[in-house]
Scaffold this active site. Sequence first.
Site, PDB file in Angstrom:
ATOM      1  N   LYS A  74       6.729  -1.112  -6.780  1.00  0.00           N
ATOM      2  CA  LYS A  74       5.757  -0.763  -8.067  1.00  0.00           C
ATOM      3  C   LYS A  74       6.592   0.051  -9.121  1.00  0.00           C
ATOM      4  O   LYS A  74       6.139  -0.137 -10.520  1.00  0.00           O
ATOM      5  CB  LYS A  74       4.413  -0.384  -7.948  1.00  0.00           C
ATOM      6  CG  LYS A  74       3.352  -1.396  -7.104  1.00  0.00           C
ATOM      7  CD  LYS A  74       2.114  -0.757  -6.938  1.00  0.00           C
ATOM      8  CE  LYS A  74       1.051  -1.657  -6.770  1.00  0.00           C
ATOM      9  NZ  LYS A  74      -0.231  -1.119  -6.832  1.00  0.00           N
ATOM     10  N   ASP A 110      -4.311  -2.745 -11.919  1.00  0.00           N
ATOM     11  CA  ASP A 110      -5.199  -2.163 -11.048  1.00  0.00           C
ATOM     12  C   ASP A 110      -6.128  -1.282 -12.077  1.00  0.00           C
ATOM     13  O   ASP A 110      -7.261  -1.058 -11.508  1.00  0.00           O
ATOM     14  CB  ASP A 110      -4.274  -1.216 -10.244  1.00  0.00           C
ATOM     15  CG  ASP A 110      -3.623  -1.599  -9.037  1.00  0.00           C
ATOM     16  OD1 ASP A 110      -4.115  -3.159  -8.772  1.00  0.00           O
ATOM     17  OD2 ASP A 110      -2.772  -1.262  -8.521  1.00  0.00           O
TER      18      ASP A 110
HETATM   19  P1  NAP Z   1      -1.002   6.526  -1.556  1.00  0.00           P
HETATM   20  O1  NAP Z   1      -0.237   6.431  -2.794  1.00  0.00           O
HETATM   21  O2  NAP Z   1      -0.322   6.302  -0.157  1.00  0.00           O
HETATM   22  O3  NAP Z   1      -2.054   7.648  -1.695  1.00  0.00           O
HETATM   23  C1  NAP Z   1      -3.023   8.056  -0.737  1.00  0.00           C
HETATM   24  C2  NAP Z   1      -3.864   9.470  -1.128  1.00  0.00           C
HETATM   25  O4  NAP Z   1      -4.832   9.639   0.060  1.00  0.00           O
HETATM   26  C3  NAP Z   1      -2.834  10.710  -1.308  1.00  0.00           C
HETATM   27  O5  NAP Z   1      -3.610  11.383  -2.353  1.00  0.00           O
HETATM   28  C4  NAP Z   1      -3.102  11.246   0.242  1.00  0.00           C
HETATM   29  O6  NAP Z   1      -2.960  12.814   0.258  1.00  0.00           O
HETATM   30  C5  NAP Z   1      -4.529  10.764   0.550  1.00  0.00           C
HETATM   31  N1  NAP Z   1      -4.675  10.916   2.109  1.00  0.00           N
HETATM   32  C6  NAP Z   1      -4.056  10.174   2.800  1.00  0.00           C
HETATM   33  N2  NAP Z   1      -4.348  10.527   4.134  1.00  0.00           N
HETATM   34  C7  NAP Z   1      -5.247  11.404   4.130  1.00  0.00           C
HETATM   35  C8  NAP Z   1      -6.149  12.365   4.849  1.00  0.00           C
HETATM   36  N3  NAP Z   1      -5.931  12.194   6.206  1.00  0.00           N
HETATM   37  N4  NAP Z   1      -7.016  13.326   4.417  1.00  0.00           N
HETATM   38  C9  NAP Z   1      -7.042  13.692   3.200  1.00  0.00           C
HETATM   39  N5  NAP Z   1      -6.313  12.777   2.205  1.00  0.00           N
HETATM   40  C10 NAP Z   1      -5.706  11.621   2.825  1.00  0.00           C
HETATM   41  O7  NAP Z   1      -2.061   5.285  -1.440  1.00  0.00           O
HETATM   42  P2  NAP Z   1      -2.764   4.493  -2.709  1.00  0.00           P
HETATM   43  O8  NAP Z   1      -1.748   3.319  -2.895  1.00  0.00           O
HETATM   44  O9  NAP Z   1      -2.987   5.137  -3.750  1.00  0.00           O
HETATM   45  O10 NAP Z   1      -4.207   3.795  -2.065  1.00  0.00           O
HETATM   46  C11 NAP Z   1      -5.305   4.513  -1.751  1.00  0.00           C
HETATM   47  C12 NAP Z   1      -6.112   3.550  -1.357  1.00  0.00           C
HETATM   48  O11 NAP Z   1      -6.713   2.691  -2.337  1.00  0.00           O
HETATM   49  C13 NAP Z   1      -6.033   2.673  -0.069  1.00  0.00           C
HETATM   50  O12 NAP Z   1      -6.909   2.615   0.780  1.00  0.00           O
HETATM   51  C14 NAP Z   1      -5.469   1.229  -0.767  1.00  0.00           C
HETATM   52  O13 NAP Z   1      -6.048   0.297   0.361  1.00  0.00           O
HETATM   53  C15 NAP Z   1      -6.746   1.450  -1.916  1.00  0.00           C
HETATM   54  N6  NAP Z   1      -6.315   0.492  -2.789  1.00  0.00           N
HETATM   55  C16 NAP Z   1      -7.166  -0.478  -3.470  1.00  0.00           C
HETATM   56  C17 NAP Z   1      -6.697  -1.223  -4.297  1.00  0.00           C
HETATM   57  C18 NAP Z   1      -7.765  -2.256  -4.691  1.00  0.00           C
HETATM   58  O14 NAP Z   1      -7.404  -3.380  -5.456  1.00  0.00           O
HETATM   59  N7  NAP Z   1      -8.964  -2.353  -4.089  1.00  0.00           N
HETATM   60  C19 NAP Z   1      -5.613  -1.245  -5.082  1.00  0.00           C
HETATM   61  C20 NAP Z   1      -4.828  -0.043  -4.510  1.00  0.00           C
HETATM   62  C21 NAP Z   1      -4.934   0.698  -3.706  1.00  0.00           C
HETATM   63  P3  NAP Z   1      -1.530  13.444   0.087  1.00  0.00           P
HETATM   64  O15 NAP Z   1      -1.193  13.554  -1.235  1.00  0.00           O
HETATM   65  O16 NAP Z   1      -1.928  14.823   0.777  1.00  0.00           O
HETATM   66  O17 NAP Z   1      -0.770  12.775   1.343  1.00  0.00           O
END
Ligand code: NAP
Length: 276
Positions: A74, A110
């Site tokens: 991305k 998104d």
């Molecule tokens: P990402 O870039 O990996 O970010 C994950 C975030 O979650 C980070 O801020 C991380 O905190 C936090 N996190 C992870 N494990 C945690 C824990 N055990 N306790 C507290 N915080 C935690 O992921 P992303 O791409 O943003 O995606 C996030 C979510 O959105 C995913 O579930 C994904 O499936 C969903 N999503 C959905 C769509 C849709 O179309 N519906 C699109 C994109 C993403 P740290 O910074 O501390 O690591």
Amino acid sequence: MPDRTPRYGIIGHPLGHTMSPPLHNSALAHFGLPGSYQAWPIPPEALADFVASMRRSVEGGRPILGVSVTIPHKQAVMEMLDSVTGRAGAIGAVNTLYWDDGRLVGENTDCAGFCDPFRSGVAEIPRSALILGAGGASRAAVAGLRELGVQSICITNRTAERAGEIARDFSIDVVAWDERADVDAELLVNATPLGMSGESVQASPYPAEAFRPWQSAYDLIYNPLRTRFLREAGQAGCGVIDGLSMFIGQGLEQFRLWTGKEYSRESARSLLAGLL
Ligand code: NAP
């Protein structure tokens, strides 16, 4: 005569299970448009070659007219394009490639996907929001809330520095993770993987006892559709929005950029909910 049937697809690595092919193939079939949408697993070292082949494809052969971009490409793909939209630039990530007058452009749908439940009238635009998490989805959500005109936006994250970066980039407020339940926000957004199917399925980013009935909860996770976060919010009398709304919204915006056609979100939801 050479075969000029258009192609569309998703690039990422590893690709694993993706609902994008059924969504786009069903939309192509609905409008009787030629072409098909495929999954293309592309490792990072092959990304530049893929973009070059996309450029060549429109000169001869089967043109690649649209591409969805997912992890880990991305950010890396951005410098390989002719331009990126202002929205993709602000979010710092591209999830869609499309052609505009012969130029290869990167967009981030998104953000439109996040806004879709509000723009389609499924949910009311809140006056204030708290975003839980500070990854890529969180940046799209903050950009979306900005576009919707939400006045007060606050972010919190387990790792405070990452929340601080987004807060600086978008001029929003930041609150410590341990104080997240003290924020009086009308909308709570889960942008963490807590609650996702797999080892985190029983987790929630928000304490159940902190939900108040005048709040709404929006989980960006779509598998499962009813996460613990949404179940507990619903039990407290809150409105709930599931992540399939965002997934469908981002996909339909891609389809519109590629074909100019508006596929129905109801058809998309009944198709995809059946696949989960
Ligand atoms: P990402 O870039 O990996 O970010 C994950 C975030 O979650 C980070 O801020 C991380 O905190 C936090 N996190 C992870 N494990 C945690 C824990 N055990 N306790 C507290 N915080 C935690 O992921 P992303 O791409 O943003 O995606 C996030 C979510 O959105 C995913 O579930 C994904 O499936 C969903 N999503 C959905 C769509 C849709 O179309 N519906 C699109 C994109 C993403 P740290 O910074 O501390 O690591």
